[in-house]
Enzyme design. Structure first.
Site, PDB file in Angstrom:
ATOM      1  N   GLU A 113       0.833  -1.202   0.000  1.00  0.00           N
ATOM      2  CA  GLU A 113       0.000   0.000   0.000  1.00  0.00           C
ATOM      3  C   GLU A 113       0.869   1.253   0.000  1.00  0.00           C
ATOM      4  OE1 GLU A 113      -4.189  -1.231   2.005  1.00  0.00           O
ATOM      5  OE2 GLU A 113      -2.594  -0.752   3.443  1.00  0.00           O
ATOM      6  N   CYS A 142       7.099  -6.476   7.048  1.00  0.00           N
ATOM      7  CA  CYS A 142       8.221  -5.924   7.809  1.00  0.00           C
ATOM      8  C   CYS A 142       8.599  -6.911   8.903  1.00  0.00           C
ATOM      9  CB  CYS A 142       7.826  -4.580   8.428  1.00  0.00           C
ATOM     10  SG  CYS A 142       9.170  -3.746   9.302  1.00  0.00           S
ATOM     11  N   CYS A 170       2.331  -1.420  15.282  1.00  0.00           N
ATOM     12  CA  CYS A 170       2.231  -1.263  13.829  1.00  0.00           C
ATOM     13  C   CYS A 170       1.558  -2.464  13.182  1.00  0.00           C
ATOM     14  CB  CYS A 170       3.628  -1.060  13.236  1.00  0.00           C
ATOM     15  SG  CYS A 170       3.627  -0.804  11.447  1.00  0.00           S
ATOM     16  N   GLY A 193       7.292  -1.614   5.571  1.00  0.00           N
ATOM     17  CA  GLY A 193       8.674  -2.066   5.555  1.00  0.00           C
ATOM     18  C   GLY A 193       9.647  -1.147   6.265  1.00  0.00           C
ATOM     19  N   SER A 204      12.865   6.924   6.546  1.00  0.00           N
ATOM     20  CA  SER A 204      12.553   6.656   7.953  1.00  0.00           C
ATOM     21  C   SER A 204      13.088   5.291   8.347  1.00  0.00           C
ATOM     22  CB  SER A 204      11.034   6.710   8.161  1.00  0.00           C
ATOM     23  OG  SER A 204      10.700   6.398   9.498  1.00  0.00           O
ATOM     24  N   SER A 207      12.368   6.585  13.945  1.00  0.00           N
ATOM     25  CA  SER A 207      11.184   6.179  14.707  1.00  0.00           C
ATOM     26  C   SER A 207      11.646   5.830  16.114  1.00  0.00           C
ATOM     27  CB  SER A 207      10.516   4.972  14.037  1.00  0.00           C
ATOM     28  OG  SER A 207       9.981   5.336  12.788  1.00  0.00           O
ATOM     29  N   LEU A 208      11.536   6.785  17.021  1.00  0.00           N
ATOM     30  CA  LEU A 208      12.091   6.615  18.370  1.00  0.00           C
ATOM     31  C   LEU A 208      11.066   6.003  19.322  1.00  0.00           C
ATOM     32  CD1 LEU A 208      14.634   7.132  20.071  1.00  0.00           C
ATOM     33  CD2 LEU A 208      13.669   9.363  20.672  1.00  0.00           C
ATOM     34  N   HIS A 209      10.010   6.745  19.622  1.00  0.00           N
ATOM     35  CA  HIS A 209       8.823   6.265  20.339  1.00  0.00           C
ATOM     36  C   HIS A 209       9.020   5.937  21.820  1.00  0.00           C
ATOM     37  CE1 HIS A 209       7.370   6.338  16.342  1.00  0.00           C
ATOM     38  NE2 HIS A 209       7.848   5.162  15.979  1.00  0.00           N
ATOM     39  N   ASN A 252      -2.635   5.641  16.149  1.00  0.00           N
ATOM     40  CA  ASN A 252      -3.770   5.383  15.265  1.00  0.00           C
ATOM     41  C   ASN A 252      -4.283   3.962  15.483  1.00  0.00           C
ATOM     42  OD1 ASN A 252      -3.603   7.937  13.846  1.00  0.00           O
ATOM     43  ND2 ASN A 252      -1.727   7.140  12.925  1.00  0.00           N
ATOM     44  N   CYS A 285      -0.344   6.523   9.846  1.00  0.00           N
ATOM     45  CA  CYS A 285       0.875   5.880  10.341  1.00  0.00           C
ATOM     46  C   CYS A 285       0.555   4.602  11.112  1.00  0.00           C
ATOM     47  CB  CYS A 285       1.621   6.862  11.239  1.00  0.00           C
ATOM     48  SG  CYS A 285       3.117   6.198  11.977  1.00  0.00           S
TER      49      CYS A 285
END
Length: 356
Positions: free
Chosen positions: A89, A122, A129, A172, A204, A227-229, A303, A346
């Site tokens: 996608e 991924c 995710c 991915g 990213s 992408s830390l988070h 999300n 996201c």
């Protein structure tokens, strides 16, 4: 029957080894990327025998759109089927509307960002995710990456010279497919092609420190997003198992070595999850972590998606988190989650089953 090769996989100099003279390669690039030719027979400025030779050896349709959905905010999600039947996608994100003055004249063009996939699935396994739920099927080829962008621009009648931003933030881990992604960056930047500057392309990563260094050594001129988070290894490992291989310290060391244009910053993506990583104490730790780094923090409200146990925090809490960072001198924005109603935001992309 001879297997055709995807012409979108080739840089001009590579095509030049197969096609002579070189000015014909320039014409071919312009037909594909600027005139949006549908097939080689459309390339009327080429000799007939060359058009026949191209058709016998190459193709340039590695992705086929089998479904698209449009969000209330104008975002469009595309489901592409690849030659082997696997699916990815991509998303077209309208960032700025066209402006017309009182006399009916256009004073500014619409602006777009294209979110592109680099793998089918991924393997990073991030718990928040949806893409990670199905695991990794395979890397996309360079032509399959480029093909998503070319198809979207062509389908939406976006002239080749119209500026678009490319974010490798779809399905991915781009740095797990660094060879093909880096080549896609170069192909997209060709002046005889789409002419998308590397400065308009953002790669990213979940934090593959070794590959961040390799990307930096390539000096492509792309922007980097991390992408830390999470602000500590215990929590980050819980959210992102890849942290076991490359912890926060290793990632930050790699970021410090990454070449960045003086006018640019490294983007740190921070997904706010209600009650998990959205407390003010986390914001304070983030300020310390980014000390001495030219950084911009992009806050993303979680999300929701099928099967997830996490919750989206309130906008009020997100603003408090943002204010603390901003007051400490950290550039920080809250990202608007576009395409939320069509599962295009996201963390919501995945390989959709064929029955769809």
């Amino acid at each position: 029957m001879k297997e055709l090769v995807n012409i979108l996989d080739f840089l001009p100099e590579e095509l030049g080894e197969k096609i002579k003279p070189m000015f014909r390669v320039k014409q071919i690039y312009q037909w594909i990327y600027q005139k949006y030719a549908n097939n080689f027979s459309d390339m009327s400025s080429l000799p007939k025998d060359l058009r026949l030779e191209l058709a016998q050896n190459f193709h340039f349709s590695p992705v086929k759109c089998v479904k698209n959905e449009q969000s209330k905010d104008g975002s469009i999600k595309y489901l592409f089927e690849l030659i082997d039947g696997l699916r990815v996608e991509s998303v077209l994100l309208p960032m700025k509307k066209e402006k017309i003055n009182t006399e009916g004249k256009r004073i500014s063009h619409a602006r777009y960002t294209i979110c592109v996939s680099s793998q089918v699935g991924c393997k990073s396994g991030c718990s928040f995710c949806l893409t990670a739920k199905g695991g990794l099927k395979r890397n996309l080829s360079t032509g399959e990456i480029v093909g998503q962008i070319l198809w979207i621009k062509k389908q939406n009648n976006i002239p080749y010279e119209r500026r678009v931003n490319i974010v490798y933030m779809g399905m991915g881990e781009p740095l797990d497919n660094l060879k093909n992604v880096s080549k896609a960056v170069k192909i997209l930047a060709q002046n005889d092609g789409l002419a998308i500057s590397p400065r308009r392309q953002t790669i990213s990563t979940s934090g593959l420190a070794k590959q961040i260094k390799e990307l930096g050594q390539m000096n492509l001129g792309v922007l980097l997003a991390i992408s830390l988070h999470a602000v500590n290894d215990e929590l980050r490992t819980e959210l992102m198992p890849i942290n076991k291989a490359y912890n926060i310290a290793a990632i930050m060391d790699a970021v410090r070595e990454f070449p960045i244009d003086q006018r640019k910053r490294v983007m740190f993506e921070y997904l706010l999850i209600d009650g998990i990583n959205d407390k003010l104490e986390h914001a304070k730790e983030l300020v310390k972590l980014l000390n001495g780094i030219k950084a911009k923090v992009n806050l993303i409200l979680f999300n929701p998606h099928e099967g997830s146990l996490y919750k989206r925090p309130s906008l009020e809490n997100a603003i408090k988190f943002q204010d603390l960072l901003s007051n400490k001198g950290v550039t920080c924005t809250i990202r608007e989650s576009k395409g939320l109603d069509i599962s295009a935001a996201c963390g919501q992309l995945k390989e959709r089953a064929k029955e769809q």
